[in-house]
Design a protein around this motif. Structure first.
Motif, PDB file in Angstrom:
ATOM      1  N   ASN A  26      84.779  89.648  46.196  1.00  0.00           N
ATOM      2  CA  ASN A  26      84.324  90.888  46.804  1.00  0.00           C
ATOM      3  C   ASN A  26      84.955  91.207  48.143  1.00  0.00           C
ATOM      4  N   TYR A  27      85.730  90.297  48.715  1.00  0.00           N
ATOM      5  CA  TYR A  27      86.457  90.596  49.946  1.00  0.00           C
ATOM      6  C   TYR A  27      87.895  90.113  49.812  1.00  0.00           C
ATOM      7  N   TRP A  28      88.799  90.891  50.397  1.00  0.00           N
ATOM      8  CA  TRP A  28      90.234  90.629  50.268  1.00  0.00           C
ATOM      9  C   TRP A  28      90.945  90.763  51.605  1.00  0.00           C
ATOM     10  N   GLY A  29      91.974  89.937  51.784  1.00  0.00           N
ATOM     11  CA  GLY A  29      92.849  90.098  52.923  1.00  0.00           C
ATOM     12  C   GLY A  29      93.902  91.161  52.647  1.00  0.00           C
ATOM     13  N   GLN A  30      94.732  91.421  53.643  1.00  0.00           N
ATOM     14  CA  GLN A  30      95.722  92.483  53.535  1.00  0.00           C
ATOM     15  C   GLN A  30      97.013  92.013  52.861  1.00  0.00           C
ATOM     16  N   GLY A  31      97.179  90.715  52.725  1.00  0.00           N
ATOM     17  CA  GLY A  31      98.357  90.161  52.070  1.00  0.00           C
ATOM     18  C   GLY A  31      99.415  89.707  53.054  1.00  0.00           C
ATOM     19  N   THR A  32     100.161  88.699  52.656  1.00  0.00           N
ATOM     20  CA  THR A  32     101.270  88.194  53.451  1.00  0.00           C
ATOM     21  C   THR A  32     102.441  87.904  52.511  1.00  0.00           C
ATOM     22  N   GLN A  33     103.632  88.298  52.919  1.00  0.00           N
ATOM     23  CA  GLN A  33     104.806  88.178  52.054  1.00  0.00           C
ATOM     24  C   GLN A  33     105.372  86.761  52.093  1.00  0.00           C
ATOM     25  N   VAL A  34     105.660  86.241  50.919  1.00  0.00           N
ATOM     26  CA  VAL A  34     106.375  84.974  50.779  1.00  0.00           C
ATOM     27  C   VAL A  34     107.630  85.253  49.972  1.00  0.00           C
ATOM     28  N   THR A  35     108.773  84.890  50.525  1.00  0.00           N
ATOM     29  CA  THR A  35     110.054  85.098  49.860  1.00  0.00           C
ATOM     30  C   THR A  35     110.781  83.766  49.759  1.00  0.00           C
ATOM     31  N   VAL A  36     111.166  83.413  48.546  1.00  0.00           N
ATOM     32  CA  VAL A  36     111.881  82.158  48.305  1.00  0.00           C
ATOM     33  C   VAL A  36     113.265  82.495  47.776  1.00  0.00           C
ATOM     34  N   GLU A  62     110.683  82.235  41.839  1.00  0.00           N
ATOM     35  CA  GLU A  62     109.639  82.947  41.108  1.00  0.00           C
ATOM     36  C   GLU A  62     108.293  82.926  41.829  1.00  0.00           C
ATOM     37  N   ASP A  63     108.177  82.194  42.918  1.00  0.00           N
ATOM     38  CA  ASP A  63     106.967  82.229  43.734  1.00  0.00           C
ATOM     39  C   ASP A  63     106.988  83.400  44.718  1.00  0.00           C
ATOM     40  N   THR A  64     108.096  84.105  44.786  1.00  0.00           N
ATOM     41  CA  THR A  64     108.200  85.250  45.685  1.00  0.00           C
ATOM     42  C   THR A  64     107.178  86.317  45.310  1.00  0.00           C
ATOM     43  N   ALA A  65     106.357  86.698  46.282  1.00  0.00           N
ATOM     44  CA  ALA A  65     105.275  87.652  46.025  1.00  0.00           C
ATOM     45  C   ALA A  65     104.540  87.924  47.331  1.00  0.00           C
ATOM     46  N   VAL A  66     103.659  88.895  47.281  1.00  0.00           N
ATOM     47  CA  VAL A  66     102.681  89.073  48.355  1.00  0.00           C
ATOM     48  C   VAL A  66     101.464  88.232  47.987  1.00  0.00           C
ATOM     49  N   TYR A  67     101.024  87.411  48.913  1.00  0.00           N
ATOM     50  CA  TYR A  67      99.916  86.496  48.675  1.00  0.00           C
ATOM     51  C   TYR A  67      98.665  87.023  49.379  1.00  0.00           C
ATOM     52  N   TYR A  68      97.564  87.004  48.654  1.00  0.00           N
ATOM     53  CA  TYR A  68      96.299  87.513  49.155  1.00  0.00           C
ATOM     54  C   TYR A  68      95.230  86.417  49.113  1.00  0.00           C
ATOM     55  N   CYS A  69      94.440  86.326  50.160  1.00  0.00           N
ATOM     56  CA  CYS A  69      93.259  85.479  50.073  1.00  0.00           C
ATOM     57  C   CYS A  69      92.063  86.351  49.718  1.00  0.00           C
ATOM     58  N   ALA A  70      91.086  85.724  49.123  1.00  0.00           N
ATOM     59  CA  ALA A  70      89.904  86.446  48.671  1.00  0.00           C
ATOM     60  C   ALA A  70      88.666  85.576  48.835  1.00  0.00           C
ATOM     61  N   ALA A  71      87.535  86.223  49.033  1.00  0.00           N
ATOM     62  CA  ALA A  71      86.277  85.512  49.207  1.00  0.00           C
ATOM     63  C   ALA A  71      85.226  86.062  48.258  1.00  0.00           C
ATOM     64  N   ASN A  72      84.494  85.149  47.670  1.00  0.00           N
ATOM     65  CA  ASN A  72      83.299  85.504  46.919  1.00  0.00           C
ATOM     66  C   ASN A  72      82.125  84.993  47.733  1.00  0.00           C
ATOM     67  N   THR A  73      81.379  85.926  48.338  1.00  0.00           N
ATOM     68  CA  THR A  73      80.282  85.525  49.212  1.00  0.00           C
ATOM     69  C   THR A  73      78.955  85.451  48.461  1.00  0.00           C
ATOM     70  N   ARG A  74      78.971  85.700  47.163  1.00  0.00           N
ATOM     71  CA  ARG A  74      77.728  85.789  46.400  1.00  0.00           C
ATOM     72  C   ARG A  74      77.504  84.608  45.470  1.00  0.00           C
ATOM     73  N   SER A  75      78.535  83.830  45.208  1.00  0.00           N
ATOM     74  CA  SER A  75      78.440  82.749  44.240  1.00  0.00           C
ATOM     75  C   SER A  75      78.881  81.433  44.860  1.00  0.00           C
ATOM     76  N   LEU A  76      78.526  80.338  44.199  1.00  0.00           N
ATOM     77  CA  LEU A  76      78.950  79.015  44.630  1.00  0.00           C
ATOM     78  C   LEU A  76      80.050  78.460  43.745  1.00  0.00           C
ATOM     79  N   ARG A  77      80.264  79.113  42.600  1.00  0.00           N
ATOM     80  CA  ARG A  77      81.283  78.624  41.671  1.00  0.00           C
ATOM     81  C   ARG A  77      81.799  79.797  40.857  1.00  0.00           C
ATOM     82  N   VAL A  78      83.088  79.788  40.639  1.00  0.00           N
ATOM     83  CA  VAL A  78      83.720  80.790  39.785  1.00  0.00           C
ATOM     84  C   VAL A  78      84.557  80.059  38.746  1.00  0.00           C
ATOM     85  N   THR A  79      84.410  80.476  37.515  1.00  0.00           N
ATOM     86  CA  THR A  79      85.254  79.970  36.434  1.00  0.00           C
ATOM     87  C   THR A  79      85.941  81.161  35.805  1.00  0.00           C
TER      88      THR A  79
END
Length: 132
Positions: A120-130, A90-107
Motif C-alpha cells: 500500500n505504500y511505494w517509493g519513487q524508485g531508484t535507477q540501477v544500470t549494469v 538484465e538487472d538494469t531497471a528502476v527499483y522500487y521499495c514497497a511497504a505493506n502496513t496492514r499485514s504480517l506476511r505476504v505470499t
C-alpha cells in the motif's frame, strides 16, 4: 501518510554490487514494514516483485535474483535494504521499495506483477544500470 525514499542506485559493471536503502517516515501506528518488498521495472516491461521480507524476518525471492540478492530490514531505523551482488545487464531497471502496513506476511508470485497489489505504500524508485 507514509513516505518511502530509496537511495543507493547507480551504474556498475557486470559482476558488481550495490546496496539499495529505503527509509520510511510519516505518521503511522506500529511498524512501517509489516511486510517489506523490492520491485523493479525495466523499460517496456511490467513491474515485477523480486524480494519480500515478512514481519518475522522470513524472506522470499524471485528465481531471477535468488542467491544474488538479499533483502533485510532494520525496524529501529525504519529501513529496508536490498543487497545486490553479481549484477548482470538484465538487472538494469528502476527499483522500487514497497511497504505493506496492514499485514504480517505476504505470499505471492515473485517474478510477476501480481505482488504489487499486496503493498500500500511505494517509493519513487531508484535507477540501477549494469553495463557489460
Amino acid at each position: 501518510q507514509v513516505q518511502l525514499v530509496e537511495s543507493g542506485g547507480g551504474s556498475v559493471q557486470t559482476g558488481g554490487s550495490l546496496r539499495l536503502s529505503c527509509t520510511a517516515s510519516g505518521y503511522h501506528r506500529g511498524g512501517y514494514f509489516g511486510v517489506g518488498g523490492w520491485f523493479r521495472q525495466a523499460p517496456g516491461k511490467e513491474r515485477e516483485g523480486i524480494a519480500t521480507i515478512n514481519s518475522d524476518g522470513s524472506t522470499n525471492y524471485a528465481d531471477s535474483v535468488k542467491g544474488r540478492f538479499t533483502i533485510s530490514k532494520d525496524n529501529a531505523k525504519n529501513s529496508l535494504y536490498l543487497h545486490m551482488n553479481s549484477l548482470r545487464p538484465e538487472d538494469t531497471a528502476v527499483y522500487y521499495c514497497a511497504a505493506n502496513t496492514r499485514s504480517l506476511r505476504v505470499t505471492c508470485d515473485l517474478g510477476t506483477a501480481v505482488c504489487s497489489s499486496y503493498f500500500n505504500y511505494w517509493g519513487q524508485g531508484t535507477q540501477v544500470t549494469v553495463s557489460s
